[in-house]
Design a protein around this motif. Structure first.
Motif, PDB file in Angstrom:
ATOM      1  N   ASN A  33      93.226  28.483 -85.430  1.00  0.00           N
ATOM      2  CA  ASN A  33      93.093  29.930 -85.304  1.00  0.00           C
ATOM      3  C   ASN A  33      92.741  30.356 -83.880  1.00  0.00           C
ATOM      4  O   ASN A  33      92.176  29.595 -83.106  1.00  0.00           O
ATOM      5  CB  ASN A  33      92.014  30.450 -86.256  1.00  0.00           C
ATOM      6  CG  ASN A  33      90.640  29.882 -85.918  1.00  0.00           C
ATOM      7  OD1 ASN A  33      90.441  28.672 -85.963  1.00  0.00           O
ATOM      8  ND2 ASN A  33      89.704  30.754 -85.570  1.00  0.00           N
ATOM      9  N   CYS A  34      93.102  31.599 -83.554  1.00  0.00           N
ATOM     10  CA  CYS A  34      92.760  32.194 -82.267  1.00  0.00           C
ATOM     11  C   CYS A  34      91.276  32.524 -82.250  1.00  0.00           C
ATOM     12  O   CYS A  34      90.776  33.253 -83.119  1.00  0.00           O
ATOM     13  CB  CYS A  34      93.589  33.459 -82.034  1.00  0.00           C
ATOM     14  SG  CYS A  34      93.087  34.419 -80.593  1.00  0.00           S
ATOM     15  N   ILE A  35      90.561  32.016 -81.268  1.00  0.00           N
ATOM     16  CA  ILE A  35      89.113  32.205 -81.212  1.00  0.00           C
ATOM     17  C   ILE A  35      88.738  33.618 -80.776  1.00  0.00           C
ATOM     18  O   ILE A  35      87.595  34.054 -80.951  1.00  0.00           O
ATOM     19  CB  ILE A  35      88.473  31.169 -80.269  1.00  0.00           C
ATOM     20  CG1 ILE A  35      86.958  31.088 -80.496  1.00  0.00           C
ATOM     21  CG2 ILE A  35      88.792  31.492 -78.821  1.00  0.00           C
ATOM     22  CD1 ILE A  35      86.294  29.953 -79.766  1.00  0.00           C
TER      23      ILE A  35
ATOM     24  N   ASN B 202      90.552  35.624 -84.478  1.00  0.00           N
ATOM     25  CA  ASN B 202      90.483  34.929 -85.770  1.00  0.00           C
ATOM     26  C   ASN B 202      91.442  35.513 -86.808  1.00  0.00           C
ATOM     27  O   ASN B 202      91.175  35.448 -88.017  1.00  0.00           O
ATOM     28  CB  ASN B 202      89.052  34.953 -86.329  1.00  0.00           C
ATOM     29  CG  ASN B 202      88.119  34.070 -85.530  1.00  0.00           C
ATOM     30  OD1 ASN B 202      88.440  32.925 -85.244  1.00  0.00           O
ATOM     31  ND2 ASN B 202      86.973  34.621 -85.159  1.00  0.00           N
TER      32      ASN B 202
ATOM     33  N   GLU C  72      96.696  30.259 -82.818  1.00  0.00           N
ATOM     34  CA  GLU C  72      96.740  30.413 -81.367  1.00  0.00           C
ATOM     35  C   GLU C  72      98.020  29.792 -80.813  1.00  0.00           C
ATOM     36  O   GLU C  72      98.244  28.594 -80.895  1.00  0.00           O
ATOM     37  CB  GLU C  72      95.534  29.750 -80.710  1.00  0.00           C
ATOM     38  CG  GLU C  72      95.515  29.916 -79.190  1.00  0.00           C
ATOM     39  CD  GLU C  72      94.362  29.196 -78.545  1.00  0.00           C
ATOM     40  OE1 GLU C  72      93.229  29.703 -78.630  1.00  0.00           O
ATOM     41  OE2 GLU C  72      94.587  28.109 -77.969  1.00  0.00           O
TER      42      GLU C  72
END
Length: 286
Positions: free
Chosen positions: A160-162, A165, A169
């Motif tokens: 996941n994109c930090i 979320n 990513e």
């Protein structure tokens, strides 16, 4: 890169010099050439002549090497009748042979120019911030350690994109689709009244001419590179330092860095424009 222009054949090596336009004959026949044909390895071109023809033309052998040498040889008559000395010329790459040496031509032949890429001028632009340009170049080549790339190497990392979320990513998501980054882009784009494409490579092509105004064009390119670098920095800060910065901090830092870069560029500019300067254009929007 050295070729031999044959005159009377008295000094040119028959086997080792490049005098037939096909390269050295020893490279064509291999080390067995002198042994099979009967002409010793140190022979000069003149020694291969018998009366009015090449010695190998008298052979009735069907050996493939002898036939190969026979096919490689030029007409013998011009060499037999010549009174000129053999001369050696410099021929780098596809350049015409010359008796003079050119460092530039030699370098170009040893280091042929690679395939041109459309994003070169968008990344390595005049006035760039070196660190920002480097990160942009690595990103454009898709060589940053994005989580989708790390997972393709079978590393056990979250997908996941930090920053948001909300999605996995990837390069496209991190820099253009993430809601966190959208705030950064919208801040600058709305003030400059520009509308970049949403796809990464389309955005790089769009950077060729994002505005008819030369000052706005340069500012847009600097913003583009600063945004990529700042977003990547924010992502790494969250992973490695557990520091979570709001978009307002990222925007403020970008403005400070770009303004600091525009100041010396504006002073050094010899533009004929008298109505405004590069830094003045920046303050018009920010």
């Amino acid at each position: 890169m050295i070729i031999c222009e044959i005159g009377n054949g008295a000094s040119a090596s028959f086997w080792n010099d490049n005098w037939t336009s096909l390269g050295p004959l020893i490279d064509i026949t291999g080390p067995r050439g002198p042994e099979v044909t009967g002409l010793h390895g140190d022979a000069v071109v003149a020694e291969a002549l018998r009366e009015d023809n090449w010695w190998v033309n008298r052979s009735r052998s069907r050996n493939m090497l002898i036939s190969l040498v026979r096919d490689c040889l030029p007409e013998a008559c011009p060499i037999i009748s010549s009174e000129a000395d053999d001369s050696y010329l410099w021929k780098p790459g596809k350049r015409a042979a010359s008796c003079s040496f050119s460092t530039m031509d030699t370098w170009a032949a040893l280091h042929p120019q690679g395939e041109s890429v459309f994003l070169h001028r968008q990344v390595w632009l005049h006035g760039r911030i070196p660190k920002h340009a480097f990160i942009t170049w690595v990103t454009a080549r898709n060589r940053l350690g994005m989580r989708d790339r790390l997972r393709s190497w079978e590393l056990q990392v979250p997908s996941n994109c930090i920053l948001c979320n909300l999605a996995d990513e990837t390069r496209q998501h991190l820099f253009f689709e993430c809601s966190y980054n959208a705030e950064v882009w919208n801040f600058f784009c709305s003030r400059l009244n520009i509308h970049p494409p949403v796809l990464f490579e389309d955005g790089l092509r769009w950077l060729r001419n994002p505005s008819p105004d030369e000052f706005v064009k340069l500012i847009t390119k600097l913003i583009y590179q600063a945004a990529i670098c700042s977003i990547w920095k924010e992502k790494n800060n969250r992973i490695h330092n557990q520091r979570f910065g709001p978009t307002q901090i990222v925007i403020l830092e970008m403005k400070q860095v770009i303004q600091a870069r525009l100041d010396p560029l504006s002073r050094a500019s010899n533009s004929r424009r008298t109505d405004t300067t590069l830094l003045g254009t920046w303050f018009t929007f920010f």
